[in-house]
Design a protein around this motif. Structure first.
Motif, mmCIF file in Angstrom:
data_model
loop_
_atom_site.group_PDB
_atom_site.id
_atom_site.type_symbol
_atom_site.label_atom_id
_atom_site.label_comp_id
_atom_site.label_asym_id
_atom_site.label_seq_id
_atom_site.Cartn_x
_atom_site.Cartn_y
_atom_site.Cartn_z
ATOM 1 N N THR A 16 0.801 -1.219 0.000
ATOM 2 C CA THR A 16 0.000 0.000 0.000
ATOM 3 C C THR A 16 0.838 1.275 0.000
ATOM 4 O O THR A 16 0.285 2.365 0.105
ATOM 5 C CB THR A 16 -0.929 0.020 1.227
ATOM 6 N N ALA A 17 2.135 1.169 -0.155
ATOM 7 C CA ALA A 17 3.026 2.333 -0.072
ATOM 8 C C ALA A 17 2.712 3.394 -1.123
ATOM 9 O O ALA A 17 2.865 4.589 -0.867
ATOM 10 C CB ALA A 17 4.475 1.894 -0.187
ATOM 11 N N SER A 18 2.246 2.979 -2.288
ATOM 12 C CA SER A 18 1.991 3.946 -3.359
ATOM 13 C C SER A 18 0.579 4.544 -3.318
ATOM 14 O O SER A 18 0.246 5.391 -4.141
ATOM 15 C CB SER A 18 2.220 3.284 -4.721
ATOM 16 N N MET A 19 -0.237 4.123 -2.396
ATOM 17 C CA MET A 19 -1.620 4.630 -2.291
ATOM 18 C C MET A 19 -1.653 5.995 -1.614
ATOM 19 O O MET A 19 -0.712 6.373 -0.915
ATOM 20 C CB MET A 19 -2.477 3.667 -1.478
ATOM 21 N N ALA A 20 -2.762 6.690 -1.823
ATOM 22 C CA ALA A 20 -2.994 7.951 -1.112
ATOM 23 C C ALA A 20 -3.119 7.640 0.383
ATOM 24 O O ALA A 20 -3.587 6.554 0.756
ATOM 25 C CB ALA A 20 -4.266 8.607 -1.623
ATOM 26 N N PRO A 21 -2.705 8.573 1.251
ATOM 27 C CA PRO A 21 -2.701 8.288 2.701
ATOM 28 C C PRO A 21 -4.043 7.814 3.257
ATOM 29 O O PRO A 21 -4.090 6.863 4.040
ATOM 30 C CB PRO A 21 -2.285 9.619 3.327
ATOM 31 N N GLU A 22 -5.130 8.442 2.862
ATOM 32 C CA GLU A 22 -6.439 8.048 3.409
ATOM 33 C C GLU A 22 -6.862 6.674 2.891
ATOM 34 O O GLU A 22 -7.382 5.847 3.639
ATOM 35 C CB GLU A 22 -7.499 9.104 3.058
ATOM 36 N N GLU A 23 -6.622 6.423 1.612
ATOM 37 C CA GLU A 23 -6.957 5.122 1.019
ATOM 38 C C GLU A 23 -6.109 4.013 1.649
ATOM 39 O O GLU A 23 -6.600 2.927 1.963
ATOM 40 C CB GLU A 23 -6.708 5.174 -0.488
ATOM 41 N N ARG A 24 -4.828 4.312 1.885
ATOM 42 C CA ARG A 24 -3.919 3.350 2.511
ATOM 43 C C ARG A 24 -4.380 3.021 3.926
ATOM 44 O O ARG A 24 -4.418 1.860 4.325
ATOM 45 C CB ARG A 24 -2.513 3.948 2.531
ATOM 46 N N LYS A 25 -4.755 4.043 4.674
ATOM 47 C CA LYS A 25 -5.208 3.851 6.050
ATOM 48 C C LYS A 25 -6.445 2.957 6.089
ATOM 49 O O LYS A 25 -6.545 2.043 6.910
ATOM 50 C CB LYS A 25 -5.519 5.213 6.661
ATOM 51 N N GLN A 26 -7.382 3.203 5.178
ATOM 52 C CA GLN A 26 -8.612 2.403 5.142
ATOM 53 C C GLN A 26 -8.320 0.951 4.791
ATOM 54 O O GLN A 26 -8.879 0.035 5.385
ATOM 55 C CB GLN A 26 -9.603 2.998 4.147
ATOM 56 N N LYS A 27 -7.438 0.726 3.810
ATOM 57 C CA LYS A 27 -7.128 -0.653 3.409
ATOM 58 C C LYS A 27 -6.425 -1.405 4.535
ATOM 59 O O LYS A 27 -6.759 -2.543 4.831
ATOM 60 C CB LYS A 27 -6.260 -0.667 2.161
ATOM 61 N N ILE A 28 -5.448 -0.764 5.168
ATOM 62 C CA ILE A 28 -4.720 -1.417 6.257
ATOM 63 C C ILE A 28 -5.662 -1.716 7.419
ATOM 64 O O ILE A 28 -5.647 -2.810 7.980
ATOM 65 C CB ILE A 28 -3.519 -0.558 6.702
ATOM 66 N N TYR A 29 -6.512 -0.768 7.765
ATOM 67 C CA TYR A 29 -7.474 -0.986 8.848
ATOM 68 C C TYR A 29 -8.386 -2.165 8.517
ATOM 69 O O TYR A 29 -8.636 -3.032 9.347
ATOM 70 C CB TYR A 29 -8.298 0.274 9.091
ATOM 71 N N ALA A 30 -8.871 -2.193 7.281
ATOM 72 C CA ALA A 30 -9.781 -3.263 6.874
ATOM 73 C C ALA A 30 -9.101 -4.627 6.921
ATOM 74 O O ALA A 30 -9.710 -5.621 7.313
ATOM 75 C CB ALA A 30 -10.316 -2.994 5.469
ATOM 76 N N GLN A 31 -7.832 -4.693 6.527
ATOM 77 C CA GLN A 31 -7.125 -5.972 6.493
ATOM 78 C C GLN A 31 -6.667 -6.451 7.865
ATOM 79 O O GLN A 31 -6.637 -7.641 8.127
ATOM 80 C CB GLN A 31 -5.908 -5.869 5.561
#
Length: 79
Positions: A38-53
């Motif tokens: 997720t390093a290349s994602m936008a900060p908010e999108e990255r946060k949501q994906k990591i939280y979800a996983q």
């Protein structure tokens, strides 16, 4: 105390642990791989994906199978 779910077995574990106390899945490397993914994602999108996983991973296959199995058993008992 923060808890995270194991992506393999779905059990709750303490956030600081490196591996699942139930199935010994290596969550430390899983989280590191997720961070690199997720390093290349936008900060908010990255946060949501990591939280979800990490905090709400998909249901493990064993739980889905057992849910279907209980439906089959109930159908057979009603016949």
């Amino acid at each position: 105390m923060a808890l995270k779910k194991c992506p393999k077995c779905g059990m709750d574990n303490i956030l600081r642990q490196d591996s699942c106390q139930y199935c010994r899945f290596n969550m430390h490397s899983y989280v590191n791989n997720l961070l690199h993914e997720t390093a290349s994602m936008a900060p908010e999108e990255r946060k949501q994906k990591i939280y979800a996983q990490i905090f709400k991973p998909p249901a493990p296959k064993c739980i889905q199978i057992s849910g279907n199995l209980s439906k089959v058993i109930k159908k057979q008992q009603s016949v």
